[in-house]
Scaffold this motif. Sequence first.
Motif, PDB file in Angstrom:
ATOM      1  N   THR A 220      29.653  56.383 -67.347  1.00  0.00           N
ATOM      2  CA  THR A 220      28.771  57.329 -68.046  1.00  0.00           C
ATOM      3  C   THR A 220      27.321  57.010 -67.688  1.00  0.00           C
ATOM      4  OG1 THR A 220      30.330  57.450 -69.880  1.00  0.00           O
ATOM      5  CG2 THR A 220      28.077  58.189 -70.316  1.00  0.00           C
ATOM      6  N   ILE A 221      26.600  58.033 -67.272  1.00  0.00           N
ATOM      7  CA  ILE A 221      25.182  57.851 -66.951  1.00  0.00           C
ATOM      8  C   ILE A 221      24.377  58.743 -67.880  1.00  0.00           C
ATOM      9  CG2 ILE A 221      23.441  57.866 -65.128  1.00  0.00           C
ATOM     10  CD1 ILE A 221      25.888  56.112 -64.488  1.00  0.00           C
ATOM     11  N   ARG A 222      23.347  58.166 -68.444  1.00  0.00           N
ATOM     12  CA  ARG A 222      22.455  58.951 -69.300  1.00  0.00           C
ATOM     13  C   ARG A 222      21.029  58.922 -68.754  1.00  0.00           C
ATOM     14  NH1 ARG A 222      23.823  59.238 -75.630  1.00  0.00           N
ATOM     15  NH2 ARG A 222      26.069  59.617 -75.470  1.00  0.00           N
TER      16      ARG A 222
ATOM     17  N   ILE B 108      26.211  52.296 -57.612  1.00  0.00           N
ATOM     18  CA  ILE B 108      26.120  50.921 -58.124  1.00  0.00           C
ATOM     19  C   ILE B 108      26.655  50.839 -59.549  1.00  0.00           C
ATOM     20  CG2 ILE B 108      23.706  50.985 -58.951  1.00  0.00           C
ATOM     21  CD1 ILE B 108      23.567  48.099 -57.639  1.00  0.00           C
ATOM     22  N   CYS B 109      26.555  51.938 -60.287  1.00  0.00           N
ATOM     23  CA  CYS B 109      27.160  51.963 -61.630  1.00  0.00           C
ATOM     24  C   CYS B 109      28.685  51.872 -61.528  1.00  0.00           C
ATOM     25  CB  CYS B 109      26.741  53.227 -62.383  1.00  0.00           C
ATOM     26  SG  CYS B 109      25.042  53.133 -62.993  1.00  0.00           S
ATOM     27  N   LYS B 110      29.257  52.629 -60.612  1.00  0.00           N
ATOM     28  CA  LYS B 110      30.717  52.555 -60.421  1.00  0.00           C
ATOM     29  C   LYS B 110      31.131  51.142 -60.036  1.00  0.00           C
ATOM     30  CE  LYS B 110      31.515  57.339 -58.913  1.00  0.00           C
ATOM     31  NZ  LYS B 110      31.678  58.194 -57.715  1.00  0.00           N
TER      32      LYS B 110
ATOM     33  N   GLU C 197      27.957  52.243 -69.652  1.00  0.00           N
ATOM     34  CA  GLU C 197      26.839  53.157 -69.372  1.00  0.00           C
ATOM     35  C   GLU C 197      25.814  52.607 -68.393  1.00  0.00           C
ATOM     36  OE1 GLU C 197      26.411  55.731 -73.502  1.00  0.00           O
ATOM     37  OE2 GLU C 197      24.620  55.088 -72.417  1.00  0.00           O
ATOM     38  N   GLY C 198      25.268  53.511 -67.598  1.00  0.00           N
ATOM     39  CA  GLY C 198      24.061  53.258 -66.824  1.00  0.00           C
ATOM     40  C   GLY C 198      22.976  54.189 -67.332  1.00  0.00           C
ATOM     41  N   TYR C 199      21.723  53.765 -67.223  1.00  0.00           N
ATOM     42  CA  TYR C 199      20.619  54.578 -67.728  1.00  0.00           C
ATOM     43  C   TYR C 199      19.551  54.748 -66.653  1.00  0.00           C
ATOM     44  CZ  TYR C 199      16.880  56.342 -70.659  1.00  0.00           C
ATOM     45  OH  TYR C 199      15.894  57.125 -71.183  1.00  0.00           O
ATOM     46  N   ILE C 200      19.197  55.985 -66.394  1.00  0.00           N
ATOM     47  CA  ILE C 200      18.126  56.278 -65.436  1.00  0.00           C
ATOM     48  C   ILE C 200      16.841  56.516 -66.225  1.00  0.00           C
ATOM     49  CG2 ILE C 200      17.297  57.896 -63.684  1.00  0.00           C
ATOM     50  CD1 ILE C 200      20.272  58.380 -62.948  1.00  0.00           C
ATOM     51  N   HIS C 201      15.861  55.639 -66.015  1.00  0.00           N
ATOM     52  CA  HIS C 201      14.653  55.688 -66.835  1.00  0.00           C
ATOM     53  C   HIS C 201      13.592  56.593 -66.243  1.00  0.00           C
ATOM     54  CE1 HIS C 201      11.538  54.493 -69.544  1.00  0.00           C
ATOM     55  NE2 HIS C 201      10.818  53.902 -68.604  1.00  0.00           N
ATOM     56  N   LEU C 202      13.373  56.489 -64.944  1.00  0.00           N
ATOM     57  CA  LEU C 202      12.282  57.244 -64.330  1.00  0.00           C
ATOM     58  C   LEU C 202      12.551  57.443 -62.840  1.00  0.00           C
ATOM     59  CD1 LEU C 202       9.563  58.277 -65.556  1.00  0.00           C
ATOM     60  CD2 LEU C 202       8.477  56.300 -64.505  1.00  0.00           C
TER      61      LEU C 202
ATOM     62  N   SER D 267      23.316  49.517 -68.919  1.00  0.00           N
ATOM     63  CA  SER D 267      23.137  49.225 -70.334  1.00  0.00           C
ATOM     64  C   SER D 267      23.747  47.869 -70.653  1.00  0.00           C
ATOM     65  CB  SER D 267      23.792  50.308 -71.191  1.00  0.00           C
ATOM     66  OG  SER D 267      23.693  49.941 -72.560  1.00  0.00           O
ATOM     67  N   GLN D 268      23.003  47.063 -71.398  1.00  0.00           N
ATOM     68  CA  GLN D 268      23.495  45.736 -71.762  1.00  0.00           C
ATOM     69  C   GLN D 268      24.460  45.816 -72.949  1.00  0.00           C
ATOM     70  OE1 GLN D 268      20.584  42.231 -71.947  1.00  0.00           O
ATOM     71  NE2 GLN D 268      21.101  42.528 -74.089  1.00  0.00           N
ATOM     72  N   SER D 269      24.214  46.742 -73.877  1.00  0.00           N
ATOM     73  CA  SER D 269      25.053  46.863 -75.082  1.00  0.00           C
ATOM     74  C   SER D 269      26.240  47.788 -74.865  1.00  0.00           C
ATOM     75  CB  SER D 269      24.243  47.444 -76.250  1.00  0.00           C
ATOM     76  OG  SER D 269      23.067  46.742 -76.474  1.00  0.00           O
ATOM     77  N   LYS D 270      26.019  48.843 -74.079  1.00  0.00           N
ATOM     78  CA  LYS D 270      27.068  49.860 -73.880  1.00  0.00           C
ATOM     79  C   LYS D 270      27.657  49.629 -72.488  1.00  0.00           C
ATOM     80  CE  LYS D 270      25.892  53.863 -76.002  1.00  0.00           C
ATOM     81  NZ  LYS D 270      25.091  55.088 -76.238  1.00  0.00           N
ATOM     82  N   LYS D 271      28.755  48.929 -72.474  1.00  0.00           N
ATOM     83  CA  LYS D 271      29.266  48.357 -71.227  1.00  0.00           C
ATOM     84  C   LYS D 271      29.792  49.407 -70.248  1.00  0.00           C
ATOM     85  CE  LYS D 271      28.428  44.035 -72.197  1.00  0.00           C
ATOM     86  NZ  LYS D 271      27.242  43.419 -71.588  1.00  0.00           N
TER      87      LYS D 271
END
Lengths: 164, 164
Positions: B111-113, B103-105, B75-80, B69-73
């Motif tokens: 936090t992953i959403r 890679i998020c760590k 967070e990572g987001y799994i899209h598909l 996430s660019q705004s939520k420093k």
Amino acid sequence: MITKLPKGLTIRNSKPSDHQRIISVMKDWWGGRDLVWMLPKLYLVHFCNTSFIIEKGDNLTAFLIGFLSQSKKNEGYIHLVGVHPNYRGLGIGEFLYHRFFQICKENNRDTIRSCTSPVNKRSIAFHGKIGFNILKGNAVVDDVQVSLDYNYPGDSKVLFEIKI
Amino acid sequence: MITKLPKGLTIRNSKPSDHQRIISVMKDWWGGRDLVWMLPKLYLVHFCNTSFIIEKGDNLTAFLIGFLSQSKKNEGYIHLVGVHPNYRGLGIGEFLYHRFFQICKENNRDTIRSCTSPVNKRSIAFHGKIGFNILKGNAVVDDVQVSLDYNYPGDSKVLFEIKI
């Protein structure tokens, strides 16, 4: 190019709750085309710091949704921009683009990309006016380079790039 | 959880040319649901360093498209995420998720959403197995918290979150 917004209009970064407001006006602002699928809520959640809302009081006047490319460290990408039909021709779209260019420069980006559908002549002219080049595609439609089947079969796009 | 891929399978970061390969299998892998609109090419252009492709030789076996996430420093987001139907039940999806967590760590995300449609019971069970919590929505469907009208009117989503 205008250097400040017309009187009464204010600009701020987007926030997640803007999503509902934006999708509710899109079909109207795009002349009946339904492009809501292009803007899932994630754009309003994760790219707030490079996306902008222009309002007049509580009324949405314009928006720009963009982000800094994560893989291409010199690029910014403008995903979707809309201006209320009653506020077109005032330089608001160009103001938004230059606001995005500014935040890209602050993040060491020198290349901005965007794209549009070949049918959107207004958008093609707008990008040309600002100084975007059209990237070479795999077809020419109405004298414009077009990338056929860009996002999925049957989806053509005109690809823009500008160095800032 | 598997710590290495079944023999013959390899993993690498995605690249733009994977877009065509992915969208060509999606309808088949999603049991006839046409979700190609969810994956415009920009995801394969701009989020390569947090997206992964698993292959067996030249054949696509699985993929994960995610971003920081660019705004939520934090967070990572799994899209598909997709796994070839013939390769399900082998832990490949979980392997991809843990590769994304890693890679998020490395980028200080805790936090992953992710989200899915309420109809996708397999995905809901999968996220539960990995340890995702379901976020409170505004309705309950089949005993699951659901966020109604999430991306557009009529679009319901189950929202997931995990702390890593």
